[in-house]
Motif scaffolding. Structure first.
Motif, PDB file in Angstrom:
ATOM      1  N   THR A  32       0.832  -1.203   0.000  1.00 23.05           N
ATOM      2  CA  THR A  32       0.000   0.000   0.000  1.00 23.05           C
ATOM      3  C   THR A  32       0.865   1.250   0.000  1.00 23.05           C
ATOM      4  O   THR A  32       1.834   1.356   0.759  1.00 23.05           O
ATOM      5  N   LYS A  44      -4.169   7.247  -1.073  1.00 27.20           N
ATOM      6  CA  LYS A  44      -3.839   5.919  -0.557  1.00 27.20           C
ATOM      7  C   LYS A  44      -4.334   4.881  -1.542  1.00 27.20           C
ATOM      8  O   LYS A  44      -5.487   4.926  -1.971  1.00 27.20           O
ATOM      9  N   THR A  58      -3.788   0.544  -2.749  1.00 23.88           N
ATOM     10  CA  THR A  58      -3.216  -0.776  -2.506  1.00 23.88           C
ATOM     11  C   THR A  58      -3.059  -1.531  -3.823  1.00 23.88           C
ATOM     12  O   THR A  58      -3.988  -1.560  -4.636  1.00 23.88           O
TER      13      THR A  58
END
Length: 346
Positions: A134, A162, A164
């Protein structure tokens, strides 16, 4: 033929564990750095490790040496485990608390910078091997002063972007994020926390919002005040693939290829094995040819566990190369077994 069969069995049994190590270890290597916006270490590498152009990059080399630039993709904590804020002290965020990269922590307002605007932006992160994990991007708060050491409290508490397991495109992780509104000089801090290992990687990218990209009167890193706009930040440029390839053999991080001929082998928290080196996980340890890990990183015992990772198109050639080596070794052992059997009349 009893002796021959026994010797052959020993040869096969001996190379089998090695085969597992070769096939499992190589896909696990991972290092990288931000290239859009360009990280400090990438920008300085692009200027030339031996003789960078900008004052800030020259100061970085003077503080920590040129090897840090050849190891541009190794700013990391092998045992981060999602605890970056408690493991990395204030003032050492850009170096990840590593003595080797201490030059990155120099507090100065003339680091090469990328122009940035608020709103949607495509971020790029050069990965020298793929890995699950991540990415979190943080931006400095209004009132950020680049003339002071970077502290966790200088960054917004929550990441503005953010993602992942973003897509890997031509060696770059590419992902979208919405940049908050800012003015003047700021910094983007990235944390790439692997999900298949405790290891995490870090970057500091200097950015400038606005038209002129000047320092607007901020204090320079040498302690002297600059007049408004008098010391504009040099433009940050990402290193080219040719530059990275040209310096790969001088890296102790063994990027681009697995194993650096003139640097020996090393092990780090990525839970992987470089060519010719031991498998590893936990914190960084290095072979005698390189000496101990610089101060600032812990020295946990190395194990031989290998992280489960996702391979890419490079996995095939690596596996084939390993298989060729194993086949050669097996053939030598088989020949020795035949000669021994002949001598024993069996």
């Amino acid at each position: 033929m009893t002796v021959l069969r026994k010797a052959t069995g020993i040869a096969v049994a001996g190379v089998a564990p090695l085969a597992l190590t070769v096939f499992a270890a190589h896909p696990a290597a991972a290092h990288g750095s931000m290239t859009d916006p360009v990280s400090r270490i990438s920008a300085c590498y692009a200027e030339g490790p031996e003789s960078p152009d900008s004052a800030a990059c020259k100061a970085m080399v003077a503080a920590g040496g040129v090897q840090a630039l050849y190891d541009w993709n190794g700013v990391r904590d092998g045992a981060a485990g999602g605890q970056s804020k408690s493991r990395i002290p204030d003032g050492k965020l850009c170096s990840a608390n590593s003595e080797e990269y201490k030059g990155l922590d120099l507090a100065r307002a003339d680091w090469p910078a990328s122009k940035l605007a608020a709103g949607a932006h495509s971020f790029r992160y050069k990965a020298t091997a793929p890995h699950k994990g991540t990415f979190e991007l943080y931006i400095t708060k209004d009132g950020y002063d680049p003339s002071k050491p970077l502290k966790w409290s200088d960054l917004e508490e929550k990441p503005f972007a953010k993602v992942t397991d973003p897509e890997l495109t031509n060696g770059d992780y590419v992902f979208e994020g919405k940049v908050p509104a800012r003015s003047g000089r700021h910094l983007i801090y990235s944390i790439w926390q692997r999900s298949d290992s405790p290891e995490a990687f870090y970057t500091c990218s200097d950015v400038v919002f606005g038209k002129d990209g000047g320092n607007s009167g901020a204090a320079a890193g040498n302690g002297e005040e600059t007049r408004s706009g008098a010391a504009s930040a040099p433009a940050a440029t990402a290193p080219t693939e040719q530059q990275l390839a040209a310096g790969a053999d001088k890296s102790s991080m063994t990027h681009m290829h697995h194993g650096s001929a003139n640097q020996g082998t090393h092990t780090d928290g990525g839970a992987h094995s470089d060519a010719g080196g031991p498998a590893h996980s936990g914190e960084d340890t290095r072979a005698a040819t390189e000496g101990p890990r610089p101060a600032g990183s812990s020295g946990k015992e190395v194990t031989t566990e290998l992280a489960e990772t996702g391979g890419d198109s490079s996995t095939g050639p690596l596996a084939i190369g390993g298989a060729a080596v194993l086949a050669l070794g097996a053939s030598v052992l088989f020949a020795v077994a035949r000669r021994k059997a002949a001598r024993n009349g069996g």
